[in-house]
Design a protein around this motif. Structure first.
Motif, short mmCIF file in Angstrom:
data_model
loop_
_atom_site.label_atom_id
_atom_site.label_comp_id
_atom_site.label_asym_id
_atom_site.label_seq_id
_atom_site.Cartn_x
_atom_site.Cartn_y
_atom_site.Cartn_z
N PRO A 11 0.81 -1.22 0.00
CA PRO A 11 0.00 0.00 0.00
C PRO A 11 0.85 1.28 0.00
CG PRO A 11 -0.17 -1.11 2.12
CD PRO A 11 0.66 -1.98 1.24
N GLU A 12 2.13 1.16 0.30
CA GLU A 12 2.99 2.34 0.34
C GLU A 12 3.72 2.59 -0.98
OE1 GLU A 12 4.68 3.92 3.49
OE2 GLU A 12 3.18 3.18 4.88
N CYS A 13 4.46 1.57 -1.47
CA CYS A 13 5.28 1.78 -2.66
C CYS A 13 4.66 1.22 -3.94
CB CYS A 13 6.68 1.20 -2.47
SG CYS A 13 6.77 -0.61 -2.47
N CYS A 36 10.18 -1.80 0.21
CA CYS A 36 10.33 -0.55 0.97
C CYS A 36 10.31 -0.78 2.49
CB CYS A 36 9.25 0.45 0.58
SG CYS A 36 7.60 0.05 1.18
N HIS A 37 10.05 -2.02 2.90
CA HIS A 37 10.02 -2.41 4.32
C HIS A 37 8.91 -1.74 5.13
CE1 HIS A 37 13.69 -4.55 3.49
NE2 HIS A 37 14.19 -3.45 2.96
N ALA A 38 7.87 -1.26 4.44
CA ALA A 38 6.69 -0.73 5.15
C ALA A 38 6.05 -1.90 5.90
CB ALA A 38 5.71 -0.14 4.16
N GLU A 44 -3.69 -5.99 4.74
CA GLU A 44 -3.59 -4.75 3.97
C GLU A 44 -2.78 -4.93 2.69
OE1 GLU A 44 -2.94 -1.09 6.14
OE2 GLU A 44 -3.40 -2.16 8.00
N PHE A 45 -2.04 -6.02 2.58
CA PHE A 45 -1.24 -6.29 1.39
C PHE A 45 -1.99 -7.12 0.34
CE2 PHE A 45 2.04 -5.15 4.40
CZ PHE A 45 2.97 -4.49 3.63
#
Length: 59
Positions: A11-13, A36-38, A44-45
């Motif tokens: 959800p981040e990168c 990105c190690h979020a 959520e993935f």
């Protein structure tokens, strides 16, 4: 035997990848993006609701 897979997306990168649902940890546990190690809940993935249901079947 057919190999199962689920599609994941960060959800981040936005990195997308596939993984074996039997090898994934518990859905409520924290999971980190390999790019990105979020860190967020594994749920959520999941890219789609169908991917989420596939993981639930293996747990």
């Amino acid at each position: 035997m057919v190999d199962a897979f689920v599609r994941l997306v960060c959800p981040e990168c936005g990195k997308e990848w596939q993984d074996n649902p039997a090898e994934l940890q518990d859905l409520r546990s924290n999971f980190s993006c390999p790019a990105c190690h979020a860190t967020r809940r594994l749920t959520e993935f999941m890219r789609t609701e169908r991917d989420l249901e596939a993981v639930r079947q293996f747990q």
